[in-house]
Design a protein around this motif. Structure first.
Motif, PDB file in Angstrom:
ATOM      1  N   ARG A 178     -12.787  -5.295  30.025  1.00 12.18           N
ATOM      2  CA  ARG A 178     -14.035  -5.806  30.728  1.00 12.18           C
ATOM      3  C   ARG A 178     -14.296  -4.841  32.064  1.00 12.18           C
ATOM      4  NH1 ARG A 178     -13.215  -8.856  27.042  1.00 12.18           N
ATOM      5  NH2 ARG A 178     -13.464 -11.190  26.856  1.00 12.18           N
ATOM      6  N   LEU A 179     -15.435  -4.580  32.154  1.00 12.88           N
ATOM      7  CA  LEU A 179     -15.663  -3.553  33.356  1.00 12.88           C
ATOM      8  C   LEU A 179     -16.471  -4.352  34.348  1.00 12.88           C
ATOM      9  CD1 LEU A 179     -15.003  -0.714  34.155  1.00 12.88           C
ATOM     10  CD2 LEU A 179     -17.289   0.045  33.274  1.00 12.88           C
ATOM     11  N   VAL A 180     -16.381  -4.540  35.508  1.00 13.23           N
ATOM     12  CA  VAL A 180     -17.049  -5.266  36.647  1.00 13.23           C
ATOM     13  C   VAL A 180     -17.297  -4.243  37.607  1.00 13.23           C
ATOM     14  CG1 VAL A 180     -15.829  -7.444  35.848  1.00 13.23           C
ATOM     15  CG2 VAL A 180     -15.046  -6.216  37.721  1.00 13.23           C
ATOM     16  N   PRO A 181     -18.285  -4.934  38.584  1.00  9.19           N
ATOM     17  CA  PRO A 181     -18.410  -4.106  40.060  1.00  9.19           C
ATOM     18  C   PRO A 181     -17.262  -4.149  40.978  1.00  9.19           C
ATOM     19  CG  PRO A 181     -20.293  -5.420  39.338  1.00  9.19           C
ATOM     20  CD  PRO A 181     -19.304  -5.948  38.550  1.00  9.19           C
ATOM     21  N   PRO A 182     -17.119  -3.039  41.780  1.00  9.60           N
ATOM     22  CA  PRO A 182     -16.051  -2.861  42.495  1.00  9.60           C
ATOM     23  C   PRO A 182     -15.834  -4.211  43.444  1.00  9.60           C
ATOM     24  CG  PRO A 182     -17.311  -0.951  42.664  1.00  9.60           C
ATOM     25  CD  PRO A 182     -18.101  -2.097  41.824  1.00  9.60           C
ATOM     26  N   GLY A 183     -14.520  -4.800  43.589  1.00 10.02           N
ATOM     27  CA  GLY A 183     -14.223  -5.831  44.173  1.00 10.02           C
ATOM     28  C   GLY A 183     -14.150  -7.148  43.592  1.00 10.02           C
ATOM     29  N   GLU A 184     -14.730  -7.314  42.441  1.00 14.77           N
ATOM     30  CA  GLU A 184     -14.745  -8.368  41.470  1.00 14.77           C
ATOM     31  C   GLU A 184     -13.607  -8.387  40.236  1.00 14.77           C
ATOM     32  OE1 GLU A 184     -18.781  -8.798  39.932  1.00 14.77           O
ATOM     33  OE2 GLU A 184     -19.779  -8.488  42.149  1.00 14.77           O
ATOM     34  N   ALA A 185     -12.885  -7.512  40.174  1.00 15.31           N
ATOM     35  CA  ALA A 185     -12.021  -7.652  39.115  1.00 15.31           C
ATOM     36  C   ALA A 185     -10.989  -8.894  39.041  1.00 15.31           C
ATOM     37  CB  ALA A 185     -11.010  -6.159  39.011  1.00 15.31           C
ATOM     38  N   LEU A 186     -10.454  -9.087  40.123  1.00 12.52           N
ATOM     39  CA  LEU A 186      -9.589 -10.452  40.411  1.00 12.52           C
ATOM     40  C   LEU A 186     -10.640 -11.572  39.909  1.00 12.52           C
ATOM     41  CD1 LEU A 186      -6.995 -11.790  40.778  1.00 12.52           C
ATOM     42  CD2 LEU A 186      -7.614 -11.739  43.354  1.00 12.52           C
ATOM     43  N   SER A 187     -11.765 -11.913  40.497  1.00 12.28           N
ATOM     44  CA  SER A 187     -12.204 -13.008  40.032  1.00 12.28           C
ATOM     45  C   SER A 187     -12.607 -13.108  38.556  1.00 12.28           C
ATOM     46  CB  SER A 187     -13.591 -13.107  40.917  1.00 12.28           C
ATOM     47  OG  SER A 187     -14.403 -12.017  40.812  1.00 12.28           O
ATOM     48  N   ALA A 188     -13.140 -11.801  38.008  1.00 15.12           N
ATOM     49  CA  ALA A 188     -13.290 -11.882  36.822  1.00 15.12           C
ATOM     50  C   ALA A 188     -12.371 -12.241  35.837  1.00 15.12           C
ATOM     51  CB  ALA A 188     -14.133 -10.464  36.369  1.00 15.12           C
ATOM     52  N   ALA A 189     -11.036 -11.363  36.292  1.00 17.37           N
ATOM     53  CA  ALA A 189      -9.802 -11.659  35.434  1.00 17.37           C
ATOM     54  C   ALA A 189      -9.512 -13.112  35.412  1.00 17.37           C
ATOM     55  CB  ALA A 189      -8.649 -10.905  35.870  1.00 17.37           C
ATOM     56  N   LEU A 190      -9.791 -13.744  36.409  1.00 11.93           N
ATOM     57  CA  LEU A 190      -9.434 -15.160  36.782  1.00 11.93           C
ATOM     58  C   LEU A 190     -10.092 -16.040  35.848  1.00 11.93           C
ATOM     59  CD1 LEU A 190      -8.763 -15.318  40.644  1.00 11.93           C
ATOM     60  CD2 LEU A 190      -6.792 -15.766  38.870  1.00 11.93           C
ATOM     61  N   ALA A 191     -11.543 -15.692  35.859  1.00 11.74           N
ATOM     62  CA  ALA A 191     -12.345 -16.629  34.862  1.00 11.74           C
ATOM     63  C   ALA A 191     -12.192 -16.359  33.476  1.00 11.74           C
ATOM     64  CB  ALA A 191     -13.926 -15.957  35.193  1.00 11.74           C
ATOM     65  N   LEU A 192     -11.638 -15.138  33.142  1.00 13.66           N
ATOM     66  CA  LEU A 192     -11.323 -14.709  31.687  1.00 13.66           C
ATOM     67  C   LEU A 192      -9.854 -15.412  31.260  1.00 13.66           C
ATOM     68  CD1 LEU A 192     -11.618 -13.288  29.173  1.00 13.66           C
ATOM     69  CD2 LEU A 192     -10.351 -11.303  30.227  1.00 13.66           C
ATOM     70  N   ALA A 193      -8.992 -15.605  32.460  1.00 13.69           N
ATOM     71  CA  ALA A 193      -7.935 -16.467  32.155  1.00 13.69           C
ATOM     72  C   ALA A 193      -8.151 -17.992  32.029  1.00 13.69           C
ATOM     73  CB  ALA A 193      -6.756 -16.212  33.352  1.00 13.69           C
ATOM     74  N   GLU A 194      -9.077 -18.360  32.791  1.00 12.34           N
ATOM     75  CA  GLU A 194      -9.626 -19.925  32.462  1.00 12.34           C
ATOM     76  C   GLU A 194     -10.145 -20.199  31.279  1.00 12.34           C
ATOM     77  OE1 GLU A 194      -9.080 -22.465  34.480  1.00 12.34           O
ATOM     78  OE2 GLU A 194      -8.505 -21.610  36.525  1.00 12.34           O
ATOM     79  N   GLU A 195     -10.700 -19.221  30.788  1.00 12.55           N
ATOM     80  CA  GLU A 195     -11.486 -19.276  29.375  1.00 12.55           C
ATOM     81  C   GLU A 195     -10.448 -19.234  28.363  1.00 12.55           C
ATOM     82  OE1 GLU A 195     -14.097 -16.436  26.483  1.00 12.55           O
ATOM     83  OE2 GLU A 195     -14.119 -16.143  28.621  1.00 12.55           O
ATOM     84  N   ILE A 196      -9.389 -18.572  28.442  1.00  6.84           N
ATOM     85  CA  ILE A 196      -8.314 -18.458  27.377  1.00  6.84           C
ATOM     86  C   ILE A 196      -7.433 -19.735  27.693  1.00  6.84           C
ATOM     87  CG2 ILE A 196      -6.185 -17.373  26.719  1.00  6.84           C
ATOM     88  CD1 ILE A 196      -7.469 -14.705  27.830  1.00  6.84           C
TER      89      ILE A 196
END
Length: 255
Positions: A178-196
Motif C-alpha cells: 500500500r502506498l500513501v501520502p507522506p505522514g500517513e503510513a502508520l494510520s493506514a497500517a493501523l486501518a489495515l490491521a483492524e481490517e485483518i
C-alpha cells in the motif's frame, strides 16, 4: 527505552525509537525488539502488530557506530542460530506484522521490512541495500526474502547496486503493498490491521503459515501441509460458525 509496546484492543503498535541514529538498531534494541515480537505472539488478545519507527523514519539498519565498539556490548549479534542481527528476522510468528514505513527502510531496516507480512509506505519513503557501500553483507534474510517478494532480477538490482528506490518504484516491484501520502503510513497500517483483525483468526493464521512453510517443500509435501493447517482450522469450529452465518444471511466477524 528504544522499543515502545502499545496495545490498543486487538492491535499492537511497536515503535523503534532511536531518532538520533535514524532508528538504527544496536544489540540492546535488537534484543528488545525480538522480545516484543515474542510477547505479541504469545498474547491471545492481540491479533495483528504494526511495526514503525519514531520521528518519521522506519529504520536505517544496524547501528554502525555500535558495531565499531564491540567491547561496549552494543555491537550486532552475528551468531548462526537464535535471533538475527536486528532482532526478530529469524522468527516465524503465528500472527501477522505490518510495517508502516516513513523515511528510510535501508540495509537491515529493509530486511526488517521484508520480514513483515505486509508493507505500507509513504510515497517519499526510501528503500535500499545501503550497507552495500560499506561492505556489510545482508544477514537478516535480505538475500532470501527480497527475491521472494520482488523476483530475482529486481532483487539483484538492489543488492548489487545499493541504490535507493522511492515508494513508487517499490510499489511497482511488489515490495510495497500500500502506498500513501507522506505522514500517513502508520494510520493506514493501523486501518489495515483492524481490517485483518476483524476476520476469524484460525483460517487466516493457518493459511498464512502454510504460505510461508511451502517455500522449501516439494509440491506433495506442501499440499499435505496446507491440508493439515486446514483441518486444524476446521477443528476450531470457526468455519462451521461462518457457514451457518452465511446460510442465515449474516456477516459477523469473529476471532
Amino acid at each position: 527505552m528504544s522499543i515502545h509496546y502499545r496495545p490498543d484492543g486487538r492491535i499492537l503498535t511497536i515503535t523503534i525509537d532511536r531518532p538520533e541514529v535514524s532508528n538504527a538498531i544496536d544489540r540492546p534494541t535488537a534484543e528488545a525488539l525480538a522480545d516484543a515480537m515474542r510477547r505479541f505472539d504469545a498474547d491471545p488478545e492481540l491479533a495483528v502488530a504494526v511495526l514503525t519507527g519514531a520521528s518519521g523514519k522506519f529504520c536505517a539498519g544496524a547501528d554502525l557506530k555500535a558495531m565499531n565498539d564491540p567491547a561496549g556490548g552494543r555491537s550486532s549479534r552475528v551468531e548462526p542460530d537464535g535471533d538475527g542481527p536486528v532482532g526478530p528476522t529469524r522468527m516465524l510468528l503465528s500472527k501477522p506484522v505490518i510495517a508502516a514505513v516513513e523515511g528510510v527502510a535501508v540495509a537491515g531496516g529493509l530486511e526488517l521490512a521484508c520480514w513483515c507480512d505486509l508493507r505500507v509506505a509513504a510515497t517519499d519513503a526510501v528503500f535500499g541495500v545501503y550497507c552495500r557501500r560499506w561492505g556489510i553483507p545482508l544477514m537478516d534474510g535480505g538475500t532470501v526474502r527480497l527475491p521472494r517478494l520482488v523476483g530475482q532480477g529486481n532483487a539483484l538490482d538492489l543488492i548489487l547496486t545499493g541504490r535507493g528506490i522511492s515508494g513508487e518504484e517499490a510499489l511497482r516491484m511488489g515490495l510495497v503493498n500500500r502506498l500513501v501520502p507522506p505522514g500517513e503510513a502508520l494510520s493506514a497500517a493501523l486501518a489495515l490491521a483492524e481490517e485483518i483483525a476483524r476476520y476469524p483468526s484460525a483460517a487466516m493464521r493457518g493459511d498464512r503459515l502454510s504460505s510461508y512453510q511451502q517455500w522449501d517443500r516439494p509440491l506433495a509435501e506442501a499440499l499435505a501441509g496446507e491440508y493439515e493447517h486446514g483441518m486444524a482450522t476446521l477443528r476450531t469450529g470457526q468455519t462451521a460458525h461462518g457457514i451457518r452465518q452465511y446460510g442465515a444471511g449474516e456477516r459477523e466477524h469473529a476471532r
